[in-house]
Scaffold this active site. Structure first.
Site, PDB file in Angstrom:
ATOM      1  N   GLU A 127       9.216  11.743  15.859  1.00 15.36           N
ATOM      2  CA  GLU A 127       8.082  10.321  15.557  1.00 15.36           C
ATOM      3  C   GLU A 127       7.612  10.519  14.001  1.00 15.36           C
ATOM      4  O   GLU A 127       8.216  11.706  12.648  1.00 15.36           O
ATOM      5  CB  GLU A 127       6.825  11.559  15.850  1.00 15.36           C
ATOM      6  CG  GLU A 127       6.750  12.065  17.564  1.00 15.36           C
ATOM      7  CD  GLU A 127       5.150  12.333  17.714  1.00 15.36           C
ATOM      8  OE1 GLU A 127       4.313  12.643  16.423  1.00 15.36           O
ATOM      9  OE2 GLU A 127       5.111  13.698  19.063  1.00 15.36           O
ATOM     10  N   LYS A 129       5.791   9.979  10.727  1.00 10.53           N
ATOM     11  CA  LYS A 129       4.994  10.584   9.972  1.00 10.53           C
ATOM     12  C   LYS A 129       3.817   9.264   9.222  1.00 10.53           C
ATOM     13  O   LYS A 129       4.381   8.989   8.483  1.00 10.53           O
ATOM     14  CB  LYS A 129       5.410  11.542   9.267  1.00 10.53           C
ATOM     15  CG  LYS A 129       4.850  12.672   7.982  1.00 10.53           C
ATOM     16  CD  LYS A 129       4.912  13.977   7.751  1.00 10.53           C
ATOM     17  CE  LYS A 129       3.876  14.626   6.483  1.00 10.53           C
ATOM     18  NZ  LYS A 129       2.648  13.945   6.183  1.00 10.53           N
ATOM     19  N   ASP A 131       1.079   7.983   6.588  1.00  6.86           N
ATOM     20  CA  ASP A 131       0.616   8.242   6.051  1.00  6.86           C
ATOM     21  C   ASP A 131      -0.837   7.738   5.418  1.00  6.86           C
ATOM     22  O   ASP A 131      -0.934   7.207   5.264  1.00  6.86           O
ATOM     23  CB  ASP A 131       1.307   7.302   4.379  1.00  6.86           C
ATOM     24  CG  ASP A 131       1.167   8.486   3.040  1.00  6.86           C
ATOM     25  OD1 ASP A 131       0.503   9.298   3.459  1.00  6.86           O
ATOM     26  OD2 ASP A 131       1.596   7.856   2.532  1.00  6.86           O
ATOM     27  N   TYR A 241      -1.796  11.820  17.987  1.00  2.00           N
ATOM     28  CA  TYR A 241      -0.265  12.151  18.113  1.00  2.00           C
ATOM     29  C   TYR A 241      -0.700  13.237  18.497  1.00  2.00           C
ATOM     30  O   TYR A 241       0.939  14.186  18.627  1.00  2.00           O
ATOM     31  CB  TYR A 241       0.803  12.024  16.439  1.00  2.00           C
ATOM     32  CG  TYR A 241      -0.406  12.552  15.429  1.00  2.00           C
ATOM     33  CD1 TYR A 241      -0.500  13.840  15.154  1.00  2.00           C
ATOM     34  CD2 TYR A 241      -0.146  11.972  14.332  1.00  2.00           C
ATOM     35  CE1 TYR A 241      -1.407  13.923  13.889  1.00  2.00           C
ATOM     36  CE2 TYR A 241      -0.994  11.962  13.090  1.00  2.00           C
ATOM     37  CZ  TYR A 241      -1.535  12.706  13.256  1.00  2.00           C
ATOM     38  OH  TYR A 241      -1.826  13.510  11.729  1.00  2.00           O
ATOM     39  N   LYS A 328      10.695  14.552   4.917  1.00  2.00           N
ATOM     40  CA  LYS A 328      10.344  13.528   4.117  1.00  2.00           C
ATOM     41  C   LYS A 328      10.843  12.367   3.815  1.00  2.00           C
ATOM     42  O   LYS A 328      11.925  13.099   3.075  1.00  2.00           O
ATOM     43  CB  LYS A 328       9.184  14.543   3.313  1.00  2.00           C
ATOM     44  CG  LYS A 328       7.839  15.310   3.650  1.00  2.00           C
ATOM     45  CD  LYS A 328       7.018  14.496   3.484  1.00  2.00           C
ATOM     46  CE  LYS A 328       6.043  14.855   1.959  1.00  2.00           C
ATOM     47  NZ  LYS A 328       4.889  14.267   1.638  1.00  2.00           N
ATOM     48  N   CYS A 422      -5.213  -1.240 -31.869  1.00  2.00           N
ATOM     49  CA  CYS A 422      -5.258  -2.049 -30.271  1.00  2.00           C
ATOM     50  C   CYS A 422      -4.496  -3.264 -30.399  1.00  2.00           C
ATOM     51  O   CYS A 422      -4.265  -4.091 -31.447  1.00  2.00           O
ATOM     52  CB  CYS A 422      -6.838  -2.954 -30.174  1.00  2.00           C
ATOM     53  SG  CYS A 422      -6.565  -3.832 -28.500  1.00  2.00           S
ATOM     54  N   CYS A 425      -7.153  -6.367 -30.280  1.00  4.60           N
ATOM     55  CA  CYS A 425      -7.869  -7.273 -31.288  1.00  4.60           C
ATOM     56  C   CYS A 425      -7.610  -6.288 -32.623  1.00  4.60           C
ATOM     57  O   CYS A 425      -8.412  -6.781 -33.760  1.00  4.60           O
ATOM     58  CB  CYS A 425      -9.822  -6.675 -30.757  1.00  4.60           C
ATOM     59  SG  CYS A 425      -9.751  -5.105 -30.381  1.00  4.60           S
ATOM     60  N   CYS A 440      -9.182   1.457 -26.536  1.00  7.35           N
ATOM     61  CA  CYS A 440     -10.019   0.702 -27.626  1.00  7.35           C
ATOM     62  C   CYS A 440     -11.599   1.043 -27.636  1.00  7.35           C
ATOM     63  O   CYS A 440     -11.890   0.596 -26.636  1.00  7.35           O
ATOM     64  CB  CYS A 440      -9.951  -1.033 -27.596  1.00  7.35           C
ATOM     65  SG  CYS A 440     -10.030  -1.772 -28.682  1.00  7.35           S
ATOM     66  N   CYS A 446     -12.866  -6.688 -28.568  1.00  3.49           N
ATOM     67  CA  CYS A 446     -11.932  -6.573 -27.907  1.00  3.49           C
ATOM     68  C   CYS A 446     -11.770  -7.352 -26.910  1.00  3.49           C
ATOM     69  O   CYS A 446     -12.218  -7.537 -25.704  1.00  3.49           O
ATOM     70  CB  CYS A 446     -11.153  -5.463 -27.361  1.00  3.49           C
ATOM     71  SG  CYS A 446      -9.646  -5.592 -27.415  1.00  3.49           S
TER      72      CYS A 446
HETATM   73  S1  IVH Z   1       1.402  16.454  14.379  1.00  2.00           S
HETATM   74  C1  IVH Z   1      -0.956  21.229  13.790  1.00  2.00           C
HETATM   75  N1  IVH Z   1       2.216  14.203  13.730  1.00  2.00           N
HETATM   76  O1  IVH Z   1       0.946  14.915   8.420  1.00  2.00           O
HETATM   77  C2  IVH Z   1      -0.108  20.192  13.088  1.00  2.00           C
HETATM   78  N2  IVH Z   1       1.311  15.225  12.109  1.00  2.00           N
HETATM   79  O2  IVH Z   1       2.318  16.439   6.112  1.00  2.00           O
HETATM   80  C3  IVH Z   1      -0.033  18.979  13.501  1.00  2.00           C
HETATM   81  N3  IVH Z   1       0.705  13.521  10.317  1.00  2.00           N
HETATM   82  O3  IVH Z   1      -1.228  17.062   8.979  1.00  2.00           O
HETATM   83  C4  IVH Z   1       0.599  17.442  13.195  1.00  2.00           C
HETATM   84  N4  IVH Z   1       1.848  11.691  11.604  1.00  2.00           N
HETATM   85  O4  IVH Z   1      -2.458  14.637   8.803  1.00  2.00           O
HETATM   86  C5  IVH Z   1       1.749  15.542  13.145  1.00  2.00           C
HETATM   87  N5  IVH Z   1       3.680  12.541  13.808  1.00  2.00           N
HETATM   88  C6  IVH Z   1       2.945  12.946  13.166  1.00  2.00           C
HETATM   89  C7  IVH Z   1       2.108  12.783  12.413  1.00  2.00           C
HETATM   90  C8  IVH Z   1       1.636  13.762  11.383  1.00  2.00           C
HETATM   91  C9  IVH Z   1       1.380  11.775  10.301  1.00  2.00           C
HETATM   92  C10 IVH Z   1       0.401  14.296   9.279  1.00  2.00           C
HETATM   93  C11 IVH Z   1      -0.913  14.966   9.854  1.00  2.00           C
HETATM   94  C12 IVH Z   1      -0.145  16.209   9.093  1.00  2.00           C
HETATM   95  C13 IVH Z   1       0.610  15.975   7.835  1.00  2.00           C
HETATM   96  C14 IVH Z   1       1.506  17.285   7.528  1.00  2.00           C
END
Ligand code: IVH
Length: 686
Positions: A127, A129, A131, A241, A328, A422, A425, A440, A446
């Site tokens: 999946e 991740k 942000d 998720y 990551k 600065c 000014c 400054c 300024c």
């Molecule tokens: S599963 C028990 N799936 O990333 C933990 N987390 O760095 C279950 N996150 O705490 C988390 N996308 O806030 C999961 N597809 C995804 C995610 C995801 C983003 C976040 C989430 C997690 C953090 C970990």
């Protein structure tokens, strides 16, 4: 103080602070000021530093990874807007853990190895991740009943009212072939797509507010706002998720998420079932490129064991599940030459070094400039003009320089000297103890600071004068305005001599300046730009002192009598008014006809008969709904947008919302009609 004495005091402070935390967060009834709280924390933290042998992971000074921030982060500044006081904290039914993460494919392999030891045959869910900020939703009988933030993983903030305003989160689930469980939790991420993020930051700039550094901060900041309607306007999205509950019938994680999707819940379309490590590998490679075309930020890939029985057998460590890991993405970097450094003076006078670079391609855009943050960072990087430097685009909007390629350094090049004066000014720069930036100090002389001050003055929440940065720049550069008060001396004849101004635009601009003369005193107080006096603080100070004269005459202690005013704000106000130039400026504003006092009817307050009761209005009344809301406030009540346990009355008019009625009934909240309301406030219905 000897060791024994120190230990006794540390224990005493911990107990005392924990008690205050409880009263503040759980009971919503603090008994000490934020300042006093900060002092206790400071004392504890310095004792713990001095006696490290008494360190403890339970100490209130070391509660990490919590979005339940104590007080105001110890700054004494209370005007930040998103003060968390108002959210109730609730315990998570299942702790909200984090994920182990890695940047190394070798570690993903090792993760597989560990799973294989428990069970050789399994499939995986790969999946994106997302942000953003984590959220936990509870659905009971198909209806959204609660939304909690992660908090410290054990307890989270109850942000249900805010979450209801997020478009993609259904308040009621759809029926599908798969029956909806009586009760379940579903977790996910609330995020802000780039488009909404850019729009929000543009608005914030216009309103003189600090823009958010990245979409993640914008999402978590927005989720904690105290005004659900504003949350609704922020364009937040959600992806879910992880479905959890007792006795659920699903065999796999993907099956559970597909069911959730069929009930109308937002589940990513990019989840993929993988049967072998190579497939996971392919997914990672594919998304490392494709993610750049997504309209929202992702920072990696999450890999989960798909079979729920294997997940159960793998279980959890104290911090994270053994059945999932995150890979990551490394922030993208490019190598390019540093040509020169500019020093920019911001609206607060802070001086930021900005690198001019040989243009280079990075994540689909050409980068020519990058932030160097401050003098310390330049020193740490040991950067020289002419160096080859690494530029990265993290979640942040402005790319940053993260390293120097020393192998490519040519001899004879020099480190830049941070200016002493600065660049705008010429005033000597100062560095405040404990702050990384040079400032400054010449805020009234300024040019970039003056222009920023004028932009703040005219911003929507201040005087609401219809003009942008270019106009301010033009008027300032032409010498027509030297401060905000000069706006009131402008006339059509002079404006028409400027480039690009026509009768119509002059007329509109002058009308907008004219209209600003009727802006209430609290907004004038906000507009003049006293450091740390934001919109909310200005409102509280105006309500307390009622006039500029009274504020000018107030002592530090008297200022601190206002709830919103701590030490930092009080000092800032005192220092502002002790500058004769500011008093002259205020006089100019007064002579221009701006409100310098609160008019008796300004707050509209008639009485306190409603005693702070929280009232939700629904339906139509004999007067417009907005008028009704004003009446509630005028009689000392509070308007709330949705019915909750804290609601005192549901004021229902004609064609009222059946949802609200049902909820009120369920929670045993008194429903009153328009006539009842008028009776309560002792007014006659018109
Ligand atoms: S599963 C028990 N799936 O990333 C933990 N987390 O760095 C279950 N996150 O705490 C988390 N996308 O806030 C999961 N597809 C995804 C995610 C995801 C983003 C976040 C989430 C997690 C953090 C970990």
């Amino acid at each position: 103080m000897d060791k024994k004495e120190a230990k006794r005091r540390i224990d005493e402070l911990r107990t005392e602070i924990n008690g205050h935390n409880r009263r503040y967060y759980v009971e919503n009834a603090p008994v000490i000021s934020d300042f006093e709280y900060d002092m206790l924390m400071q004392e504890l933290s310095s004792l713990e530093k001095k006696y490290p042998e008494f360190a403890s992971a339970d100490s209130p000074t070391v509660k990490v990874g919590s979005d339940l921030e104590p007080g105001n982060g110890g700054t004494g500044v209370k005007a930040g807007g998103a003060v968390r006081k108002e959210f109730a904290q609730r315990r998570h039914r299942y702790p909200m853990l984090s994920l182990g993460n890695t940047y190394d494919m070798g570690e993903v392999d090792a993760f597989f190895g560990r799973v294989r030891e428990i069970e050789p045959v399994f499939t995986m869910s790969a999946e994106l991740k997302f942000d953003g900020t984590a959220i936990c939703l509870t659905y009971k009988k198909g209806e959204l009943s609660m939304a909690l933030t992660r908090g410290d993983g054990i307890e989270g903030d109850d942000v249900t009212d805010n979450v209801r305003r997020i478009r993609s989160i259904p308040v009621r689930l759809k029926h599908s072939d798969v029956p909806v469980p009586e009760e379940f939790e579903i977790r996910g991420e609330i995020y802000m797509p780039y488009e909404a993020f850019d729009r929000l930051n543009e608005e914030r700039e216009i309103d003189g507010e600090q823009p958010f550094a990245n979409p993640r901060n914008a999402a978590s900041g927005s989720l904690k706002l105290l005004d659900p309607e504003e949350v609704g306007r922020r364009g937040l999205e959600c992806t879910l998720y992880h479905l959890i509950g007792e006795n659920l019938a699903f065999k796999t994680h993907i099956e559970a998420l597909e069911a959730a999707r069929s009930w109308g819940l937002p589940v990513s379309e990019h989840i993929r079932l993988c049967r072998a490590m190579e497939e996971v590998d392919g997914y990672i490679r594919e998304w490392d490129v494709r993610r750049k075309f997504l309209p929202f930020a992702t920072d990696g890939i999450v890999i989960k064991v798909n079979e729920l029985d294997i997940q159960r057998r793998l279980g959890y460590t104290a911090k994270s599940p053994r059945w999932a890991t995150a890979f990551k993405f490394k922030a993208e970097r490019a190598l390019t030459k540093l040509l020169s450094i500019d020093y920019q003076v911001g609206r607060t006078g802070a001086v930021t070094p900005v690198a001019n670079l040989e243009p280079v391609q990075l994540s689909g855009t050409v980068v020519k400039r990058a932030s160097l943050h401050n003098a310390d960072q330049m020193e740490q990087l040991d950067i020289h003009i002419g160096d080859y430097v690494y530029v990265e685009k993290g979640g942040e909007i402005i790319p940053k320089i993260t390293g120097v390629e020393l192998a490519k350094r040519t001899s004879g090049i020099l480190p830049p000297a941070f200016p002493e004066y600065c660049p705008s000014c010429g005033a000597r720069l100062v560095r405040v103890e404990g702050e990384a930036k040079y400032f400054c100090p010449n805020s009234d002389g300024c040019p970039p600071q003056i222009k920023a001050g004028i932009l703040h003055f005219i911003s929507r929440k201040a005087m609401n004068i219809n003009a942008g940065e270019a106009t301010v720049e033009q008027l300032y550069d032409a010498g027509f305005i030297k401060d905000s008060a000069d706006l009131y001396t402008l006339d059509a004849g002079r404006l028409l001599t400027l480039d690009g101004w026509k009768e119509r635009s002059v007329e509109k601009f002058l009308a907008s300046i004219g209209a600003s003369r009727s802006v209430p005193f609290r907004r004038v107080l906000f507009a003049i730009g006293i450091r740390y006096v934001g919109e909310t603080t200005a409102k509280a100070i105006a309500a307390h002192f009622k006039s500029m004269d009274a504020i000018v005459a107030a002592t530090r202690e008297e200022l601190m009598d206002v709830d919103e005013v701590g030490e930092t704000i009080a000092d800032s106000i005192i220092s502002y008014f002790s500058d004769i130039r500011h008093l002259e400026f205020l006089l100019k504003l007064k002579n221009a006809g701006l409100a310098m006092e609160t008019f008796p009817d300004e707050s509209g307050k008639v009485s306190d008969v409603l005693g702070g009761a929280s009232i939700v209005v629904t339906g139509n009344f004999s007067i417009p709904r907005e008028e009704m809301k004003k009446k509630i406030e005028a009689y000392g009540g509070k308007n709330a947008s949705s019915v909750s346990g804290r609601t005192a009355y549901l004021l229902a008019g004609e064609k009222c919302g059946p949802e609200k009625m049902k909820k009120a009934e369920k929670l045993g909240i008194r429903v009153i009609g328009e006539n009842d309301f008028y009776e309560m406030i002792g007014e006659n219905k018109i």
